[in-house]
Every structure is written in structure tokens, then in C-alpha cells.
Design an enzyme around this catalytic site. Sequence first.
Site, PDB file in Angstrom:
ATOM      1  N   HIS A   1       2.841  -4.598  -3.050  1.00 60.37           N
ATOM      2  CA  HIS A   1       1.747  -4.003  -3.820  1.00 60.37           C
ATOM      3  C   HIS A   1       0.974  -2.949  -3.044  1.00 60.37           C
ATOM      4  CE1 HIS A   1       1.764  -6.863  -7.319  1.00 60.37           C
ATOM      5  NE2 HIS A   1       2.503  -7.546  -6.455  1.00 60.37           N
TER       6      HIS A   1
ATOM      7  N   ASP B   1      -3.689   4.333  -0.504  1.00 58.47           N
ATOM      8  CA  ASP B   1      -3.681   3.252  -1.482  1.00 58.47           C
ATOM      9  C   ASP B   1      -2.291   3.138  -2.074  1.00 58.47           C
ATOM     10  OD1 ASP B   1      -4.884   1.177  -2.837  1.00 58.47           O
ATOM     11  OD2 ASP B   1      -6.524   2.399  -3.617  1.00 58.47           O
TER      12      ASP B   1
END
Length: 471
Positions: free
Chosen positions: A172, A380
Amino acid sequence: MTTSNEAGTDTPRAALVVVANRLAVERTTAADGSAGWQTSPGGLVTALVPIMQAKDGAWVGWHGAPDEELEPFHHDGIDMIPVALSAGEVEEYYEGMSNATFWPLYHDSVAFPEFHREWWDAYVAVNRRFAEAAASAADDNGTVWVQDYQLQLVPSMLREMRPDLRIGFFLHIPFPPSELFQQLPWRRAVLEGLAGADLVGFQVPGAATNFLNLLRRRLGWDTHRQEFVRPDGSRGRAAAYPISIATQAFEDLANSPEVVERAAQIREDLAAETVFLGVDRLDYTKGLRQRVRAFGELFTSGELDPEKVVFVQVATPSRERVEEYKRLRDDIELLVGRINGDSGQLGRPPIHYLHQSFPRDEMAALYRAADVMVVTPLRDGMNLVAKEYVACRSDNDGALVLSEFAGAARELKQAWQVNPYDIDGMKEAILAAGRAGKQETRRRMRALRKQVATHDIDHWAETFLADLDAI
């Protein structure tokens, strides 16, 4: 389904097993003081629960309390398989190896990663415990889907224990380039651990390419396009599967009468012509220092009028026992205080800083109330806040300023994209987004909304599992 093991006790066996650091439930306490469980509200759980219910699924994870052992239990059509962690393992495996080694290393070393052998030993031991729990829970020829950086060794361990299983893994967070990954003393073990999966999923294609390059260069394995070949001749695949949100659920929530009313109240309370919004965990990867500094300079220069413009920054508490996060909180609070002291008026600060968590309906109201969303992480994996904001703008207005170093930037191309390290460039984008006309903002937002609507969390989960089944 349930089958009997050799000892004669009933053990749940599932066609689909999800393995994650945390279970898909959280504890509740009723008014009478009795304890229970409720399904966690996160997007991953929301996406996978219907699939797992249809397949008699099981979820393996830690239940959140150290030094406590729980028996498996059934909740909302899914078998929950708790994995116990000691307080020492939480400190070394989770706070240490996972969040003080892998997290900064995989986020381009925005903070320096620490390498401690005792942390690694705990990480190996805990990963093996998760793998054993998954091996016991999975039915013959079943599917196991392992989630995220806390469990990177589980795929290869599972492959040794249960070669009949079909194994998937999804990361993730970002996966770093080889120059950074090679700092890791246990780089070979991690690569082999991930490569135990039949399908290794990443947020963006570049991360899959980094992984395949490392298999070729560090392990000497053959790779071809998205495929890799293990020493025993078996094959696996690495590819990008950008994660998303429950788009329709967010849009419905944002359009509910309660949220519409709350958004109007927020606008009235702020009494500003233009509202800028930032929503992040309080984490050094989110670029909060740079973002607040950019707004401070804009207010000081008068390019943003503090009598007409307000910036609301929500910073959800995160890992507050870690020294790096304590320093970040102090830095942000001091910076916000100085800017408000220099540019604000009595009862009217230009920056509203909220170091707290909010429920989903309040977040939807904030998204609806904001004219411009500013999402500028230094690094991110995806950033779902940007997609949540887009989902809540059903009137096709609003503007998004987005870091080019967020995985979401590959999909949300109509945002005003910025380099978060370039303060002047960020200031220009903030001004451009805030001053854009309705025609331009609606043109951009329509394109953003189309992308988020057609690529939601269900699409992500179904695509990954379909590709895994096809291998």
C-alpha cells in the site's frame, strides 16, 4: 466452511484468506459495559467484506491489544483469526522494523531509517506467526491475499508451508528505487519474501519495475516484462493496481441532508470567501512543514488576504510515542502560531490547525465546504484523501492541488500538480487554483470525477483477485 483438524477440534478453513497487520474489526463497548466487535470503517475492509462473505472468507490479523490471546471468532459472515503480539513485539516488529525502518526507507528516506538486528528478528518471528495462522485458515487450493509492508516475508513462508495455495501480495506504500532499497541489510530476504507471491501488486508501475529490477540485479533471477522466474522454475508476476475509495458511498454521504447542512455551517463559521483545506495524518512524509510555510508566505505577502481567505489543516494524530512525530507536531504548532500571530486578527486566524480525528461525516462536510483541497505529500503510495475530495464534489466545482510525488498524480492528471519541495512553485499553484474561473475548475473536476467513479475500491479488489485467479 469448517473442517476438523487432526486433533479433532473444529478449525475454520476458508477459500479466501486476507492477511493484514490488523483485523477487520475493532472493539466496542455497549452502554451496559459489555464488550463487542464492529467492522472497521476503512476502505480496504469495505471493499473486501462482501467478497469474503460470498467466499466464506477468513481475516488474519492482530486485534490491537498486546499480551492478549484470543480464540478465532465469527463476525458478519467472516471468520476472524486473531494473531497475538507481545508488548515487546509491538515495539520491535511494528513501531521499530515496520515504522522506523521500512516506512522511512520506502518513502525515499524523507526521515533516516534505522537498522537494528533485534527489530529484524522480531519482524521475522511475527511474520512467521501470521503465515502459520494463514496456512491453518486456508482451504485446499485456496487463495491468500497478504497486505502491506508489515508482512513482506509472509508470501514466501506461506509458499513453503502450503504450496497448493494461490498467494497474492499488495504493497500500500511506495516501493523505493534500488539505490535506496539496497541500504537494507536484509534486502535479499525481503525480496525473496515478496517474490513468494504469485502476484505482487504495487500502487504505480514504477514500483513494480523497481521490484523486478532488484530481482534481476540482486538475486540474479530472470525477468521478462511483468514476470519473474524463481530458482525452481515457477513464475510470478508484479504489476500496478492503483487502490481507490468507495466513491459512491462518499458521494452519497456528501449529499446527505445532514452533511450539506454541516458544510454550510462550516462556511458560515469560517466567514471566508475562499476556504483552502489540507487533511493528513501527522506524518513527516505528508509535507506539512512546506505546505504551512507556503501559506504563511502567501498571507504575509498579501497575495492571500487573511480577511477573505482561510486555510484549514486537519492533522490526524499518528504514532505519538515516536520522537520524530513529537518533533513534527511541535514544529507545525510553532509555525502555525507564528503565522497566525503575524498575519491574523483578533478572533480571525488565517490558519485553523486541528490536531484531532474526525468521523467520516465531518470529513465529508469539510470536503464539501472547501473551495481548494491541497494535498502535497513529499512521497505517498497513493493518497486517498485527494480521491475522497473529488468524490464529494458532485456539483463539479472545487479545485485540487496535488503533489506529483503522490501515486494519485498518475490518475488525477487534471489537478494542479506541484513539486512539494518547491515552495515558490507550490505558492503559484495554490494561487492559480484559488483564482481559477468556474469554467476551468468544472472542466478539471469533471475529468477527475470520471476517473474516480470508474476506478473505485471495488474495481481495484476485483481486478487484483481476477488477475490472481488467472495465474
